[in-house]
Design a protein around this motif. Sequence first.
Motif, PDB file in Angstrom:
ATOM      1  N   UNK A   1     -58.246  16.301  39.598  1.00 29.22           N
ATOM      2  CA  UNK A   1     -57.728  14.932  39.548  1.00 29.22           C
ATOM      3  C   UNK A   1     -57.569  14.474  38.102  1.00 29.22           C
ATOM      4  N   UNK A   2     -57.066  15.377  37.276  1.00 28.55           N
ATOM      5  CA  UNK A   2     -56.775  15.096  35.867  1.00 28.55           C
ATOM      6  C   UNK A   2     -55.259  15.148  35.697  1.00 28.55           C
ATOM      7  N   UNK A   3     -54.686  14.083  35.235  1.00 21.91           N
ATOM      8  CA  UNK A   3     -53.227  14.001  35.145  1.00 21.91           C
ATOM      9  C   UNK A   3     -52.655  14.935  34.082  1.00 21.91           C
ATOM     10  N   UNK A   4     -53.198  14.866  32.877  1.00 20.20           N
ATOM     11  CA  UNK A   4     -52.617  15.591  31.748  1.00 20.20           C
ATOM     12  C   UNK A   4     -53.713  16.372  31.023  1.00 20.20           C
ATOM     13  N   UNK A   5     -54.034  17.576  31.489  1.00 21.98           N
ATOM     14  CA  UNK A   5     -55.110  18.356  30.865  1.00 21.98           C
ATOM     15  C   UNK A   5     -54.861  18.682  29.398  1.00 21.98           C
ATOM     16  N   UNK A   6     -53.594  18.860  29.021  1.00 23.94           N
ATOM     17  CA  UNK A   6     -53.279  19.142  27.618  1.00 23.94           C
ATOM     18  C   UNK A   6     -53.479  17.898  26.766  1.00 23.94           C
ATOM     19  N   UNK A   7     -52.943  16.773  27.237  1.00 23.70           N
ATOM     20  CA  UNK A   7     -53.089  15.516  26.496  1.00 23.70           C
ATOM     21  C   UNK A   7     -54.536  15.076  26.377  1.00 23.70           C
TER      22      UNK A   7
END
Length: 317
Positions: free
Chosen positions: A111-117
């Motif tokens: 439930x993490x939208x943007x793992x890179x960001x």
Amino acid sequence: MKALFLALAASAALVLPAQAEDVTVAVTAIVEHPSLDAVRDGVKDALAEAGYKEGEGLKFVYQSAQGNPATAAQIARQFVGDEPNVIVPISTPSAQAVVSATRDIPVVFTAVTDPLGAQLVKDMEKPGGNVTGLSDMSPVAAHVDLIKEIMPDVKTIGYLYNSGEANSVSLLEILKEAAEAAGITVVESAATKTAEVQGATRALIGRADAIYVPTDNTIISALESAISVAEEAGMPLFTADTDSVNRGSVAALGFNYYDVGKQTGEVVVRILKGENPGDISVNVAEGTDLVVNKQRAAKVGIELPESVLSRATKIIE
């Protein structure tokens, strides 16, 4: 022969209790609300389906940070000290806390939208190290299309979010791009804690034609405050979180978070069976549901078009 059988049976009886708590999976979420709770339950059920049942080879630990990032960091440190086999942080703030706390224990975020960001991994295909997980990146362009399909004359969308949540900041940029392509302007209003949600919603009244709430844990936790303000002003409120439609959102296109949890649990099982988390790619969760609330739409003067109703996976009358 009988003596040998009894000796083997006694030996097995000694081994079984030692295996009963053989595997520990520690799960934490930034806050408790229906979607994140569903993720937790999905993880637990996926483990059970793979043979890892609580009390029968699995110790399942769960803690909520109750919306407090400092508590999330404290839970992360506690979990690392307990040395579980896998840690599963649900939501971006919890994932950031856990990933910062360990370089050794396998971490499967979800439930993490943007793992890179959010700087959880450097590469989605080959995350490396001890971290992998599942993204719930929202189909934001589809959300804009849905709002415009329901409200063809919409010119301005109010974005209600916590500016301190990395995923919500990432989604804001995606929303602006999608809205601009559709000829729609985005107006922001931020609440950094649940007590500010009502005021942040009021700040959008008269400035937007509709309100859009992303998968923001702060706003979703206090969604009733936002819905009451929007409804009183006759303003439609849309969400990216399908569980929120039951609570008063007009419509949402998003994930079934129980299924997201099950997909996450399947990754945890792979690690428990010996795979290296750094070798498992970070994927976007599968599946989207369209849920609509006819009653709430009517209260704010909207008649849901047949084109939307005909493809809805769930209609709340």
